[in-house]
Design a protein around this motif. Structure first.
Motif, PDB file in Angstrom:
ATOM      1  N   LEU A  71       0.848  -1.204   0.000  1.00 55.70           N
ATOM      2  CA  LEU A  71       0.000   0.000   0.000  1.00 55.70           C
ATOM      3  C   LEU A  71       0.878   1.247   0.000  1.00 55.70           C
ATOM      4  O   LEU A  71       0.628   2.207  -0.735  1.00 55.70           O
ATOM      5  CB  LEU A  71      -0.923  -0.014   1.221  1.00 55.70           C
ATOM      6  CG  LEU A  71      -2.074  -1.025   1.171  1.00 55.70           C
ATOM      7  CD1 LEU A  71      -2.782  -1.075   2.523  1.00 55.70           C
ATOM      8  CD2 LEU A  71      -3.068  -0.669   0.070  1.00 55.70           C
ATOM      9  N   ALA A  72       1.937   1.214   0.819  1.00 56.66           N
ATOM     10  CA  ALA A  72       2.848   2.362   0.868  1.00 56.66           C
ATOM     11  C   ALA A  72       3.508   2.580  -0.489  1.00 56.66           C
ATOM     12  O   ALA A  72       3.695   3.718  -0.933  1.00 56.66           O
ATOM     13  CB  ALA A  72       3.906   2.143   1.943  1.00 56.66           C
ATOM     14  N   SER A  73       3.854   1.487  -1.167  1.00 57.93           N
ATOM     15  CA  SER A  73       4.520   1.617  -2.474  1.00 57.93           C
ATOM     16  C   SER A  73       3.616   2.324  -3.476  1.00 57.93           C
ATOM     17  O   SER A  73       4.056   3.227  -4.192  1.00 57.93           O
ATOM     18  CB  SER A  73       4.896   0.233  -3.020  1.00 57.93           C
ATOM     19  OG  SER A  73       5.903  -0.339  -2.236  1.00 57.93           O
ATOM     20  N   ILE A  74       2.332   1.906  -3.515  1.00 60.30           N
ATOM     21  CA  ILE A  74       1.408   2.544  -4.461  1.00 60.30           C
ATOM     22  C   ILE A  74       1.209   4.013  -4.095  1.00 60.30           C
ATOM     23  O   ILE A  74       1.247   4.905  -4.950  1.00 60.30           O
ATOM     24  CB  ILE A  74       0.062   1.790  -4.487  1.00 60.30           C
ATOM     25  CG1 ILE A  74       0.296   0.348  -4.948  1.00 60.30           C
ATOM     26  CG2 ILE A  74      -0.937   2.470  -5.416  1.00 60.30           C
ATOM     27  CD1 ILE A  74      -0.905  -0.550  -4.776  1.00 60.30           C
ATOM     28  N   ALA A  75       1.049   4.269  -2.789  1.00 59.57           N
ATOM     29  CA  ALA A  75       0.807   5.645  -2.349  1.00 59.57           C
ATOM     30  C   ALA A  75       2.002   6.537  -2.658  1.00 59.57           C
ATOM     31  O   ALA A  75       1.851   7.643  -3.201  1.00 59.57           O
ATOM     32  CB  ALA A  75       0.505   5.665  -0.848  1.00 59.57           C
ATOM     33  N   ILE A  76       3.196   6.075  -2.331  1.00 56.99           N
ATOM     34  CA  ILE A  76       4.375   6.924  -2.512  1.00 56.99           C
ATOM     35  C   ILE A  76       4.689   7.110  -3.995  1.00 56.99           C
ATOM     36  O   ILE A  76       5.021   8.215  -4.441  1.00 56.99           O
ATOM     37  CB  ILE A  76       5.565   6.346  -1.706  1.00 56.99           C
ATOM     38  CG1 ILE A  76       5.303   6.618  -0.225  1.00 56.99           C
ATOM     39  CG2 ILE A  76       6.885   6.963  -2.149  1.00 56.99           C
ATOM     40  CD1 ILE A  76       6.324   6.080   0.723  1.00 56.99           C
ATOM     41  N   ALA A  77       4.586   6.028  -4.774  1.00 57.27           N
ATOM     42  CA  ALA A  77       4.820   6.183  -6.217  1.00 57.27           C
ATOM     43  C   ALA A  77       3.810   7.167  -6.808  1.00 57.27           C
ATOM     44  O   ALA A  77       4.166   8.012  -7.646  1.00 57.27           O
ATOM     45  CB  ALA A  77       4.722   4.831  -6.915  1.00 57.27           C
ATOM     46  N   SER A  78       2.548   7.100  -6.366  1.00 54.96           N
ATOM     47  CA  SER A  78       1.540   8.030  -6.892  1.00 54.96           C
ATOM     48  C   SER A  78       1.839   9.461  -6.473  1.00 54.96           C
ATOM     49  O   SER A  78       1.727  10.392  -7.286  1.00 54.96           O
ATOM     50  CB  SER A  78       0.144   7.644  -6.396  1.00 54.96           C
ATOM     51  OG  SER A  78      -0.188   6.360  -6.825  1.00 54.96           O
ATOM     52  N   LEU A  79       2.235   9.633  -5.208  1.00 59.35           N
ATOM     53  CA  LEU A  79       2.556  10.979  -4.728  1.00 59.35           C
ATOM     54  C   LEU A  79       3.715  11.558  -5.535  1.00 59.35           C
ATOM     55  O   LEU A  79       3.735  12.745  -5.876  1.00 59.35           O
ATOM     56  CB  LEU A  79       2.903  10.929  -3.235  1.00 59.35           C
ATOM     57  CG  LEU A  79       3.028  12.276  -2.527  1.00 59.35           C
ATOM     58  CD1 LEU A  79       1.729  13.068  -2.616  1.00 59.35           C
ATOM     59  CD2 LEU A  79       3.443  12.102  -1.074  1.00 59.35           C
TER      60      LEU A  79
END
Lengths: 445, 473
Positions: free
Chosen positions: A204-212
């Motif tokens: 979840l963190a990976s998707i969130a950070i990549a999106s940010l």
């Protein structure tokens, strides 16, 4: 679990000795370095893994609507850079964890050995496929070729999803020395602790950070937005703000799941305090993100910098929480190791002190006997080892020590069934002579 | 040993894997990162100065290949050295890290900048479309070339140190470790080797990218690079000989005797021949390239390439060889036993102070099982059981196929380091030597594969470990 079982498991916690050399830096400095360098590393790992997820997702969407395909390509171009930084930035925290948790970390590595070693070929293949995927994007773009292209992307995604499990297994296993005796192979190393909740949290963190990251990447003024037909800058910002907001909101389920499945051993009040502080900033960030999404085209993403800043605070809180848990979980084990190491080293020092005193006595042995140690590996008094026994040698050279000296300086090969003897010139005539005399004496007895 | 033993039977305990990973890394790093990057920057610069877009285009295409290899296999095998050593010799790499932390930390920072510069230089190539931007782009390339060389210069210090710690054993400071006597010849040798092979690589790649096109960029490359090859070859010969002369001197520190000197002189002679053959072929290629470059067919470049790989492989093996029996000279043996604890363990017994063993004391009943633990602690970092470099093979060479004498084996085990000075002394007591002999005898019968902790888990004393032994008992 009955209490005797518990006892025998606790009693089977291995308490090894630590390395003797001192740490090159004070422990607190190394700890701060570990947390900061690890977060820097994991940031790029998130961009790599999250980026690859986005790439694959958009490439699949692009099968129907080509504009998504082009967006996928633009993200793929960032992944091949970020993946290199993810790897190179991994070395720093690796050095720190090797130093701070020498015993626990290397032990976890060994217990997950094959998987740990597989990291090298797996990452290499994933990187090569990522390049192939990126550089063939516009060449392999129709029919069967497109399917092949998509498959390559999927394989590299699967690899990027699998590799973190190996790292997580190690990071998890190192915390629980009392479980090491149960581990037999990589898959059983996933049983203790809570690898799975950690993995969900990480994804979840990976998707969130990549999106940010993408909000900033496509949102910056210098990005040539005309490259992406069918997209506007505010539209992309909003899209990726959503990509940040939803996984971050989901962390409010995944986070507690992770926290409450953690084995009790490292749970402390300060852990709760730090995690809760991080989570409350996280709540604020989530609220800001959802508010940002609803803003008009002119204003969407205006709060990007403050959001990133607050987001880093959340990440810092979670990173510190991990370290607090680790310290608490391992404090007893570290103390036991330190005690055992100290008692071993003092026993060693005592031995050396008494040994050095008796050393001079040993030196008073006749020179021939001491020097015979050079020969004893192959020649024994009565039995044939690698070479003939002293008894046999004495028969040949009775009363002729010089004959032994001459042979030892330039050995021939007499016995076909035995390996040849190496020359012993380096010992010098005098030493060889006293050895020869000793050999004949010994055999004479 | 105080780490669960990762162990691959049949593969000499698995050390071959470190060797394999490290060799691939060096064979990519030297020709491509250290050698080719500066030469490609040179091509780019000449292309800019002479206003020859064909040179620029060619340099870009070769860089693409170098970029792909160095940022994947090159980078990962570098990381792989950390990963594999942490499995096979955690005591060694863990101790080295405590001595060399600042060296490796600095190397890491340089490595980060190297990776950033590679990405920046290659990916911004096509965007540098004005003379100003091009000048800036070339400067990035220059920085990249310097950083690539510095990473190697730092690592060579670590390697040289492992071979001969010099003053470190007394002072234990970082700077003494760096100033070890083999540092300079080794660094200069590797640098010239990198340019020699890097130039041939670019030359070879040029043939591919200019297929069927004589003249133009191709003849420019052949003419310039053949000069580079010639000069770098002469430098490789000079520094190779310097290194060749410095090595025996450092070998004396290891009190070379008998078998060791035999093996060493064998290695030393062989090195001399390979160095000679390699230098002559590279030199010929260089000279033919300078005088009549068109005559040189593409396949002819493969000969020096393979010789170069062979030479570097031989060179690296020598490092491993000369280090024996140490993993850190005069401090720690290759099985992780420290020099200063040897006599203590020989008197007390190694099982008593070990962590991952089934028995702390040898009894007639547990002899074979205890012997297996002794094998795992003392021998398994270099030897397999029945496979490559196996103990069965070693004893068969000595004792033949007939029955082996237990007492003889025990005596041999306890004294072998006197004649085989590349072997660490046996670190246990007499009972443990007997147990080891018994295990080897039983192994000879059963041929059973020995498994490491990665598959069968750790071994701990039953039912509960005795309390840490006091020095008095």
């Amino acid at each position: 679990m009955t209490s005797p079982d518990l006892f025998s498991i606790l009693a089977r916690t291995p308490v090894p000795r630590d390395l003797e050399l001192p740490l090159p830096l004070p422990e607190p400095v190394l700890t701060v370095l570990l947390v900061l360098l690890f977060l820097l590393h994991i940031f790029f790992v998130n961009l790599m893994v999250g980026g690859t997820i986005l790439v694959t997702f958009f490439e699949i969407l692009g099968l129907r609507r080509p504009r998504w395909d082009e967006l996928g390509y633009e993200i793929a171009k960032t992944v091949t850079v970020n993946k290199s930084l993810a790897v190179v930035l991994g070395i720093g925290p690796l050095l720190c964890i090797n130093l701070l948790y020498t015993i626990q970390w290397y032990s976890a590595n060994a217990l997950t050995g094959h998987a740990w070693l597989l990291i090298i070929p797996l990452v290499t293949i994933a990187f090569l496929l990522a390049y192939l995927h990126k550089y063939t994007w516009h060449r392999w773009n129709t029919g069967r070729w497109k399917q092949l292209h998509l498959t390559i992307g999927l394989i590299s995604l699967l690899l990027f999803l699998a590799i973190p499990v190996i790292f997580l297994a190690n990071v998890n296993l190192m915390h629980f020395p009392s479980e090491w005796a149960k581990v037999k192979g990589f898959f059983s190393s996933l049983e203790p602790g809570n690898v799975f909740p950690r993995y969900v949290h990480f994804l979840l963190a990976s998707i969130a950070i990549a999106s940010l990251f993408m909000v900033g990447w496509f949102g910056r003024k210098s990005y040539p937005i005309e490259r992406l037909e069918g997209f506007t800058r505010p539209g992309l910002k909003r899209l990726f703000l959503k990509g940040t907001a939803f996984p971050t909101a989901a962390q409010f389920i995944a986070g507690p799941l992770l926290l409450f499945t953690l084995p009790k051993v490292g749970i402390t009040t300060s852990l709760y305090q730090v995690i809760l502080a991080g989570a409350s900033v996280g709540l604020l960030v989530t609220w800001l993100l959802f508010r940002e999404i609803r803003k008009s085209d002119d204003h969407v993403g205006n709060r990007y910098i403050p959001i990133c800043f607050l987001f880093s605070l959340v990440v810092l809180g979670m990173g510190s929480g991990r370290q607090i848990y680790r310290q608490a979980a391992l404090s007893e084990h570290k103390q036991e190791i330190a005690d055992r190491t100290a008692s071993y080293e003092s026993a060693l020092a005592e031995f050396r002190a008494t040994h050095e005193a008796t050393d001079t006595e040993a030196n008073s042995k006749p020179a021939g006997e001491t020097l015979f140690a050079n020969c004893a590996a192959c020649h024994a008094p009565e039995i044939q080892l690698v070479g003939p026994s002293l008894a046999e040698i004495a028969e040949i050279y009775a009363g002729n020590p010089e004959g032994i000296v001459a042979w030892a300086k330039a050995p021939g090969k007499k016995r076909p069934q035995l390996p040849p003897m190496p020359p012993f010139n380096h010992l010098g005539d005098e030493a060889l002579h006293s050895i020869a005399v000793f050999m004949l004496e010994k055999a004479g007895k | 040993m105080d780490f669960p033993p990762y162990y691959l039977d049949h593969l000499a305990g698995g050390r071959l894997i470190i060797g394999l990973i490290a060799s691939i890394h060096v064979l990519i790093n030297h020709p491509l990162a250290v050698g080719a990057y500066p030469l490609l920057v040179f091509m780019e610069w000449r292309g800019h100065k002479l206003n020859r877009p064909d040179l620029d285009q060619l340099a870009y295409r070769i860089t693409f290949v170098v970029f792909l290899i160095t940022t994947t296999v090159g980078a990962l095998t570098g990381v792989g050295i950390w990963i594999s050593t942490s499995l096979f010799a955690p005591f060694g790499i863990g101790s080295l890290l405590r001595v060399f932390f600042w060296g490796w930390f600095t190397e890491w920072i340089v490595f980060i900048s190297e990776v950033i510069l590679i990405m920046w230089w290659f990916l911004s190539w096509k965007k540098a479309d004005t003379p100003d931007k091009k000048r800036k782009h070339i400067r990035i390339g220059v920085a990249l070339a310097i950083m690539s060389w510095i990473t190697m210069a730092i690592i060579v210090a670590v390697l040289g140190f492992m071979m001969r710690p010099g003053e470190w054993s007394q002072t234990r400071t970082f700077i003494d470790a760096v100033l070890n006597p083999l540092y300079l010849p080794q660094l200069l040798f590797r640098t010239s080797f990198a340019f020699m092979t890097g130039a041939v690589f670019i030359w070879f790649a040029t043939f591919f990218f200019t297929k069927g096109k004589q003249g133009g960029a191709r003849s420019w490359v052949v003419e310039r690079l053949s000069h580079v090859v010639t000069v770098a070859t002469i430098a490789t010969a000079i520094f190779g000989i310097w290194y060749w002369q410095a090595v025996p001197e450092s070998m004396q520190a290891n009190k070379s005797v008998a078998l060791l000197s035999q093996q060493f002189s064998h290695w030393h002679d062989k090195y001399q021949w390979i160095l000679g053959a390699t230098v002559i072929t590279f030199f010929l290629v260089g000279v033919i390239g300078v005088t009549s470059g068109r005559l040189l067919p593409r396949w002819a470049l493969l000969i020096p390439t393979f010789l170069g790989i062979w030479m570097l492989g031989h060179f690296e093996r020598a490092r491993e060889f000369m280090r024996k029996p140490w993993v850190i000279g005069d401090y720690m043996y290759s099985n992780g036993i420290r020099e200063d604890e040897l006599a203590f363990l020989q008197s007390e017994g190694i099982l008593k102070h070990a962590t991952y063993v089934t028995h702390r004391e040898v009894t007639p009943e547990n002899r074979i099982e205890a012997g297996q633990d002794v094998f795992m602690i003392s021998c398994s970092r270099c030897h397999s059981t029945t496979g490559l470099n196996g103990v069965i093979e070693k004893f068969t060479t000595m004792y033949g196929e007939e029955s082996w004498n237990d007492d003889g084996m025990m005596l041999f085990i306890q004294n072998m380091h006197q004649t085989r000075t590349f072997m660490p002394p046996f670190p246990g007591n007499e009972d443990e030597a007997k147990a080891l002999a018994a295990y080897i005898q039983s192994l000879r019968g059963t041929g059973e594969t020995l498994h490491g902790a990665q598959t069968v888990g750790i071994r701990l004393p039953e039912p509960a470990p005795s309390p840490p032994p006091s020095p008095k008992d």
